[in-house]
Design an enzyme around this catalytic site. Structure first.
Site, PDB file in Angstrom:
ATOM      1  N   LYS A 129       0.905  -1.074  -0.201  1.00 53.15           N
ATOM      2  CA  LYS A 129       0.016   0.227   0.130  1.00 53.15           C
ATOM      3  C   LYS A 129       1.050   1.312   0.019  1.00 53.15           C
ATOM      4  O   LYS A 129       2.092   1.215   0.493  1.00 53.15           O
ATOM      5  CB  LYS A 129      -0.890   0.061   1.202  1.00 53.15           C
ATOM      6  CG  LYS A 129      -2.049   0.902   1.042  1.00 53.15           C
ATOM      7  CD  LYS A 129      -3.129   0.061   0.409  1.00 53.15           C
ATOM      8  CE  LYS A 129      -4.560   0.790   0.290  1.00 53.15           C
ATOM      9  NZ  LYS A 129      -5.546  -0.033  -0.315  1.00 53.15           N
ATOM     10  N   ASP A 169      -7.016   4.602  -4.472  1.00 56.39           N
ATOM     11  CA  ASP A 169      -7.748   4.028  -3.092  1.00 56.39           C
ATOM     12  C   ASP A 169      -8.307   5.653  -2.760  1.00 56.39           C
ATOM     13  O   ASP A 169      -8.419   6.433  -3.912  1.00 56.39           O
ATOM     14  CB  ASP A 169      -6.536   3.821  -2.140  1.00 56.39           C
ATOM     15  CG  ASP A 169      -7.097   3.509  -0.881  1.00 56.39           C
ATOM     16  OD1 ASP A 169      -7.733   2.153  -0.715  1.00 56.39           O
ATOM     17  OD2 ASP A 169      -7.348   3.947   0.102  1.00 56.39           O
TER      18      ASP A 169
HETATM   19  N1  GLU Z   1      -7.276   0.286  -2.788  1.00 50.92           N
HETATM   20  C1  GLU Z   1      -8.277  -0.870  -3.154  1.00 50.92           C
HETATM   21  C2  GLU Z   1      -7.998  -1.909  -2.010  1.00 50.92           C
HETATM   22  O1  GLU Z   1      -8.117  -1.424  -1.113  1.00 50.92           O
HETATM   23  C3  GLU Z   1      -7.832  -1.347  -4.273  1.00 50.92           C
HETATM   24  C4  GLU Z   1      -6.266  -2.040  -4.473  1.00 50.92           C
HETATM   25  C5  GLU Z   1      -5.735  -2.389  -5.814  1.00 50.92           C
HETATM   26  O2  GLU Z   1      -6.649  -2.606  -6.642  1.00 50.92           O
HETATM   27  O3  GLU Z   1      -4.663  -2.712  -6.232  1.00 50.92           O
HETATM   28  O4  GLU Z   1      -8.061  -2.896  -1.942  1.00 50.92           O
END
Ligand code: GLU
Length: 448
Positions: A129, A169
């Site tokens: 992340k 996100d």
């Molecule tokens: N931010 C999204 C999550 O919390 C998607 C992450 C992504 O698609 O890599 O899963």
């Protein structure tokens, strides 16, 4: 959930000591630890090989300066993060969040959750992340672009389609991804589609990716209700948030016959007892980048409430789709009192641990985000698959794959909970199933 046994307690004390002042990360770890008593007993190799201790330590953490110049010519300085948490199952995969609340603890909790969420999808993706404490609210398009370019000028050296694949996100959608992808392409001189997901559909993005997290959460809700002999038809639904996840959760809930009467943003919540007008919300949020209070200015019978909690609005089904710890013990008590039968998390960790306990004790069906909101990242993996084969699939086919994945995640969580003696406990089911997949791969790869 249960008390930690002695060994888990010792490991938890140690990770607390190693990660002080990181309350969100500690909260996310404790939630997983609380599911592991019988897993550790059944699989002694996990303790012996210190797999849990290794999982709690990110493989790599990158923190960097993001300087940029605003429209007034002032120099601004933000902090950028990318936590590459675990690559046992595939390249690090997870979104980037731009929000003033972002700090290392927030990114580590999100990255930690992402490991198990991604494992649950069954797709070949590890967990990571990133983000920044940059606040996009009120910034011009040019400011957003300059910020994204500066952010990527450092991040580009750490990512790649086989290494680390970011996505969106909170505060990051196709516009921001476009600016970041453009800068990556420019610096590396490579058109490497698979380095980012959530791209625009005209330049390598996947159809149905935008809808995937919200749709996926409602597919999960449908499966959970089905397991209790119930369905969405005719249910009153409340969805917090009004961003990408919330909008498409509202859309799918309506398509399944639910009546969605409330949503929110950080300024307050909106109630339309006749059912929300989704086209209006999409225009306000997606086209005008406006505030949800505008809806109540346009529609006489709707109410916007600036103070108080959206969870005081009586509903059958609650979908928290805003942010972490947005639904607390008081809210959970209120939901139970109002006869709510299911809470399905579209956001990451929106319910506090106390709220989860209250809901579970009251036998409300509760789905944790790492299972229920996995449709977004699962569809990101489908986007990677399309990019790798230089193909693009139809909306119908992609959504069908998403639906299959969500049905499967539900089944896995349901069956794992049963197998571990806690039927109906989706927290146990999701944590154990995701954890075991990661452990298994890590064990196979030796001490790394
Ligand atoms: N931010 C999204 C999550 O919390 C998607 C992450 C992504 O698609 O890599 O899963």
């Amino acid at each position: 959930m249960s008390q930690l046994n002695e060994n888990l307690q010792l490991i938890y004390q140690d990770v607390l000591r190693r990660n002080p002042n990181e309350p969100e990360f500690q909260q996310a770890m404790l939630e997983v630890f609380e599911s592991l008593n019988s897993v550790m007993a059944k699989h002694p190799e996990i303790a012996k090989k210190k797999i849990l201790q290794r999982i709690c330590e990110p493989e790599r953490q990158i923190i960097f300066r993001v300087p940029w110049i605003d429209d007034q010519g002032e120099v601004q300085v933000n902090r950028g993060f990318r936590v590459e948490f675990n690559s046992a199952l595939g390249p690090y995969k997870g979104g980037i969040r731009f929000h003033p609340s972002v700090n290392l603890s927030v990114i580590k909790f999100l990255g930690f959750e992402q490991i198990f969420k991604n494992a649950l999808t069954g797709m070949p993706i590890g967990g990571g992340k990133g983000g920044s404490d940059f606040n996009p609210k009120g910034r011009s398009d040019n400011e957003i672009m300059r910020f994204c370019q500066s952010f990527m000028t450092e991040l580009y050296r750490h990512i790649g389609e086989h290494t680390d694949v970011p996505a969106g996100d909170i505060g990051v959608s196709a516009r921001e991804i476009g600016y970041m992808f453009g800068q990556y392409k420019r610096i590396t001189n490579r058109y490497e589609s698979g380095v980012f997901t959530g791209k625009g559909v005209t330049w390598g993005g996947s159809l149905a990716r935008k809808e995937a997290t919200g749709y996926g959460a409602v597919f999960f809700a449908r499966e959970m209700l089905k397991a209790r002999g119930d369905c969405l038809e005719g249910k009153t639904v409340v969805v917090s948030g009004s961003g990408n996840v919330a909008i498409y959760a509202i859309e799918k809930a309506m398509l399944f016959g639910g009546k969605v009467i409330a949503c929110s943003d950080s300024s307050g919540y909106l109630v339309d007892e006749q059912g929300l007008d989704l086209a209006r919300i999409k225009r306000i949020k997606e086209v005008e980048y406006g505030r949800i209070s505008q809806y109540a200015e346009e529609v006489k019978h709707a109410k916007f409430i600036a103070a108080g909690s959206i969870w005081s609005v009586p509903c059958d089904l609650a979908l928290p789709c805003a942010t972490q710890n947005e639904l607390n013990a008081k809210d959970a008590e209120q939901l139970v009192k109002n006869g709510c039968i299911a809470v399905v998390e579209g956001a990451n960790m929106p319910c506090t641990p106390e709220a989860v306990r209250i809901l579970q004790n009251a036998k409300v069906a509760y789905a944790p985000g790492k299972a229920a909101n996995a449709g977004g990242v699962a569809t990101s993996a489908l986007e990677m698959q399309q990019n790798a084969s230089r193909d693009s699939w139809s909306h119908e086919y992609t959504e069908q794959r998403l639906e299959e994945i969500m049905v499967n995640i539900h089944k896995t969580c349901f069956e794992t909970a049963e197998a571990y003696g806690c039927p109906g406990d989706y927290v146990m089911g999701a944590n154990i199933a995701g954890f075991l997949r990661v452990c298994n791969a890590m064990d196979a790869m030796g001490v790394i």
